[in-house]
Scaffold this active site. Sequence first.
Site, PDB file in Angstrom:
ATOM      1  N   MET A 259      -9.105   8.123   0.081  1.00  0.00           N
ATOM      2  CA  MET A 259      -9.951   8.483   1.250  1.00  0.00           C
ATOM      3  C   MET A 259     -10.498   9.890   1.076  1.00  0.00           C
ATOM      4  O   MET A 259      -9.760  10.789   0.647  1.00  0.00           O
ATOM      5  CB  MET A 259      -9.098   8.462   2.520  1.00  0.00           C
ATOM      6  CG  MET A 259      -8.409   7.138   2.775  1.00  0.00           C
ATOM      7  SD  MET A 259      -7.411   7.237   4.254  1.00  0.00           S
ATOM      8  CE  MET A 259      -6.607   5.635   4.208  1.00  0.00           C
TER       9      MET A 259
ATOM     10  N   HIS B  77      -8.527   0.999  -3.795  1.00  0.00           N
ATOM     11  CA  HIS B  77      -9.438   0.799  -2.661  1.00  0.00           C
ATOM     12  C   HIS B  77     -10.105   2.132  -2.341  1.00  0.00           C
ATOM     13  O   HIS B  77      -9.461   3.036  -1.802  1.00  0.00           O
ATOM     14  CB  HIS B  77      -8.599   0.275  -1.475  1.00  0.00           C
ATOM     15  CG  HIS B  77      -9.362   0.097  -0.205  1.00  0.00           C
ATOM     16  ND1 HIS B  77      -8.718  -0.143   0.999  1.00  0.00           N
ATOM     17  CD2 HIS B  77     -10.690   0.098   0.068  1.00  0.00           C
ATOM     18  CE1 HIS B  77      -9.630  -0.262   1.949  1.00  0.00           C
ATOM     19  NE2 HIS B  77     -10.827  -0.119   1.410  1.00  0.00           N
TER      20      HIS B  77
ATOM     21  N   HIS C 105      -1.415  -1.356  -4.234  1.00  0.00           N
ATOM     22  CA  HIS C 105      -2.656  -1.067  -3.512  1.00  0.00           C
ATOM     23  C   HIS C 105      -2.721   0.434  -3.266  1.00  0.00           C
ATOM     24  O   HIS C 105      -1.827   1.015  -2.641  1.00  0.00           O
ATOM     25  CB  HIS C 105      -2.685  -1.843  -2.186  1.00  0.00           C
ATOM     26  CG  HIS C 105      -3.978  -1.707  -1.442  1.00  0.00           C
ATOM     27  ND1 HIS C 105      -5.082  -2.483  -1.722  1.00  0.00           N
ATOM     28  CD2 HIS C 105      -4.343  -0.873  -0.429  1.00  0.00           C
ATOM     29  CE1 HIS C 105      -6.073  -2.146  -0.910  1.00  0.00           C
ATOM     30  NE2 HIS C 105      -5.655  -1.163  -0.114  1.00  0.00           N
TER      31      HIS C 105
ATOM     32  N   MET D 140     -12.265   4.434  -0.266  1.00  0.00           N
ATOM     33  CA  MET D 140     -12.893   4.665   1.042  1.00  0.00           C
ATOM     34  C   MET D 140     -13.597   6.003   0.934  1.00  0.00           C
ATOM     35  O   MET D 140     -13.192   7.006   1.542  1.00  0.00           O
ATOM     36  CB  MET D 140     -11.825   4.657   2.139  1.00  0.00           C
ATOM     37  CG  MET D 140     -11.354   3.254   2.473  1.00  0.00           C
ATOM     38  SD  MET D 140      -9.777   3.229   3.314  1.00  0.00           S
ATOM     39  CE  MET D 140      -8.686   3.209   1.884  1.00  0.00           C
TER      40      MET D 140
ATOM     41  N   SER E 170       0.844  -1.194   0.000  1.00  0.00           N
ATOM     42  CA  SER E 170       0.000   0.000   0.000  1.00  0.00           C
ATOM     43  C   SER E 170       0.878   1.243   0.000  1.00  0.00           C
ATOM     44  O   SER E 170       1.644   1.482   0.937  1.00  0.00           O
ATOM     45  CB  SER E 170      -0.893   0.025   1.236  1.00  0.00           C
ATOM     46  OG  SER E 170      -1.434   1.325   1.373  1.00  0.00           O
TER      47      SER E 170
ATOM     48  N   GLY F  76      -8.943   4.002   7.271  1.00  0.00           N
ATOM     49  CA  GLY F  76      -8.675   5.438   7.414  1.00  0.00           C
ATOM     50  C   GLY F  76      -7.216   5.747   7.662  1.00  0.00           C
ATOM     51  O   GLY F  76      -6.740   6.820   7.299  1.00  0.00           O
ATOM     52  N   PHE F  77      -6.509   4.820   8.278  1.00  0.00           N
ATOM     53  CA  PHE F  77      -5.120   5.104   8.636  1.00  0.00           C
ATOM     54  C   PHE F  77      -4.249   3.869   8.469  1.00  0.00           C
ATOM     55  O   PHE F  77      -4.720   2.744   8.683  1.00  0.00           O
ATOM     56  CB  PHE F  77      -5.026   5.575  10.100  1.00  0.00           C
ATOM     57  CG  PHE F  77      -5.853   6.797  10.378  1.00  0.00           C
ATOM     58  CD1 PHE F  77      -5.338   8.070  10.122  1.00  0.00           C
ATOM     59  CD2 PHE F  77      -7.150   6.691  10.834  1.00  0.00           C
ATOM     60  CE1 PHE F  77      -6.107   9.206  10.331  1.00  0.00           C
ATOM     61  CE2 PHE F  77      -7.944   7.809  11.046  1.00  0.00           C
ATOM     62  CZ  PHE F  77      -7.425   9.076  10.803  1.00  0.00           C
ATOM     63  N   GLY F  78      -2.990   4.104   8.121  1.00  0.00           N
ATOM     64  CA  GLY F  78      -2.019   3.022   8.104  1.00  0.00           C
ATOM     65  C   GLY F  78      -1.454   2.845   9.511  1.00  0.00           C
ATOM     66  O   GLY F  78      -1.723   3.653  10.407  1.00  0.00           O
TER      67      GLY F  78
ATOM     68  N   MET G 243     -11.285  -5.893   5.803  1.00  0.00           N
ATOM     69  CA  MET G 243     -10.505  -4.918   6.568  1.00  0.00           C
ATOM     70  C   MET G 243     -10.139  -5.516   7.923  1.00  0.00           C
ATOM     71  O   MET G 243     -11.013  -5.916   8.693  1.00  0.00           O
ATOM     72  CB  MET G 243     -11.305  -3.622   6.787  1.00  0.00           C
ATOM     73  CG  MET G 243     -11.575  -2.793   5.549  1.00  0.00           C
ATOM     74  SD  MET G 243     -10.107  -2.368   4.587  1.00  0.00           S
ATOM     75  CE  MET G 243      -9.116  -1.487   5.775  1.00  0.00           C
TER      76      MET G 243
ATOM     77  N   ASP H  65      -4.926   3.598  -1.804  1.00  0.00           N
ATOM     78  CA  ASP H  65      -5.987   3.920  -0.849  1.00  0.00           C
ATOM     79  C   ASP H  65      -6.518   5.333  -1.052  1.00  0.00           C
ATOM     80  O   ASP H  65      -5.824   6.306  -0.742  1.00  0.00           O
ATOM     81  CB  ASP H  65      -5.442   3.795   0.576  1.00  0.00           C
ATOM     82  CG  ASP H  65      -5.186   2.348   0.952  1.00  0.00           C
ATOM     83  OD1 ASP H  65      -6.142   1.563   0.928  1.00  0.00           O
ATOM     84  OD2 ASP H  65      -4.014   2.000   1.250  1.00  0.00           O
TER      85      ASP H  65
ATOM     86  N   ASP I 215      -6.532  -6.424   4.483  1.00  0.00           N
ATOM     87  CA  ASP I 215      -5.994  -5.065   4.465  1.00  0.00           C
ATOM     88  C   ASP I 215      -5.960  -4.471   5.875  1.00  0.00           C
ATOM     89  O   ASP I 215      -7.005  -4.206   6.464  1.00  0.00           O
ATOM     90  CB  ASP I 215      -6.874  -4.209   3.540  1.00  0.00           C
ATOM     91  CG  ASP I 215      -6.281  -2.840   3.290  1.00  0.00           C
ATOM     92  OD1 ASP I 215      -5.144  -2.587   3.723  1.00  0.00           O
ATOM     93  OD2 ASP I 215      -6.972  -2.021   2.649  1.00  0.00           O
ATOM     94  N   GLY I 216      -4.728  -4.264   6.359  1.00  0.00           N
ATOM     95  CA  GLY I 216      -4.542  -3.583   7.636  1.00  0.00           C
ATOM     96  C   GLY I 216      -3.748  -4.399   8.643  1.00  0.00           C
ATOM     97  O   GLY I 216      -4.133  -5.513   8.983  1.00  0.00           O
ATOM     98  N   GLY I 217      -2.619  -3.841   9.046  1.00  0.00           N
ATOM     99  CA  GLY I 217      -1.821  -4.484  10.094  1.00  0.00           C
ATOM    100  C   GLY I 217      -1.187  -5.804   9.685  1.00  0.00           C
ATOM    101  O   GLY I 217      -0.848  -6.621  10.554  1.00  0.00           O
TER     102      GLY I 217
HETATM  103  C1  DX5 Z   1      -6.289   1.560   5.725  1.00  0.00           C
HETATM  104  C2  DX5 Z   1      -5.887   1.227   4.330  1.00  0.00           C
HETATM  105  C3  DX5 Z   1      -4.772   0.277   4.229  1.00  0.00           C
HETATM  106  C4  DX5 Z   1      -3.483   0.775   4.830  1.00  0.00           C
HETATM  107  C5  DX5 Z   1      -2.799  -0.419   5.399  1.00  0.00           C
HETATM  108  O1  DX5 Z   1      -7.464   2.248   5.723  1.00  0.00           O
HETATM  109  O2  DX5 Z   1      -6.971   0.663   3.611  1.00  0.00           O
HETATM  110  O3  DX5 Z   1      -4.557  -0.155   2.885  1.00  0.00           O
HETATM  111  O4  DX5 Z   1      -2.638   1.404   3.914  1.00  0.00           O
HETATM  112  O5  DX5 Z   1      -1.719   0.030   6.095  1.00  0.00           O
HETATM  113  P1  DX5 Z   1      -0.941  -0.872   7.157  1.00  0.00           P
HETATM  114  O6  DX5 Z   1      -0.403  -2.055   6.408  1.00  0.00           O
HETATM  115  O7  DX5 Z   1       0.114   0.051   7.652  1.00  0.00           O
HETATM  116  O8  DX5 Z   1      -1.931  -1.268   8.209  1.00  0.00           O
HETATM  117 ZN    ZN Z   2      -6.533  -0.296   1.604  1.00  0.00          ZN
END
Ligand code: DX5
Ligand code: ZN
Length: 216
Positions: free
Chosen positions: A37, A66, A33, A68, A8, A142-144, A137, A35, A175-177
Amino acid sequence: MSHLIAPSLLASDFANLQKECEMINSSDADWYHLDVMDGVFVPNISFGIPIIKYINKHTLKPLDVHLMIVEPERYIKDFKNVGANILTVHLEASKHLHRTLQAIKQEDMKAGVALNPHTAVEQLEPVLEETDLVCVMSVNPGFGGQAFIEGTYRKVEKLKNMIVKAGLDTKIEIDGGVTSKNARKLIECGADVLVAGSFVFKSENPTQTISELKNI
Ligand code: DX5
Ligand code: ZN
């Protein structure tokens, strides 16, 4: 099929996007990927159509976009025009999801549906046949850089069962963490695509980290 890795770009250096794209081009990554937003569907604003247009000039792999955003159906053609190959909308953001998925496919893109952590996979059942990819998800969008939600494993297993029972080849994306700590278990539960932002871009050697996730 071996699993796919989609770094991402949200966690990358936005002032050096060409360099980041070249790194991904020459890595073991499979997709980009991206994102998007809008500050309404999620409490953050990232980037949109003009930025993707320029990213697309430097990419050699499919763009997995993606969204959002609210009312994603308004922008389907715009994302096609800037190079999106897979376009994912949130189930929670699209009032006429079935129609939206058809419209995405009419533009010759793969159609994805993203599910927030609170959304049950069973809600997808009526549109599963129209869905090429489900983005589960594993953080609140919303946040990485957020912590992986452990309940995701169970959700992925349930979804995989639904897909197999229906005889479909819908891909499951997480997607996420995502890190090397949860990647193996996610694949065992049925994941096909792993998105990773911070784990890749905040690592000392992003190319090597992508290979690590690919060869897990
Ligand atoms: C969060 C995004 C993710 C994000 C994942 O809303 O959809 O794609 O970039 O970031 P990490 O891998 O840092 O959780
Ligand atoms: Zn994403």
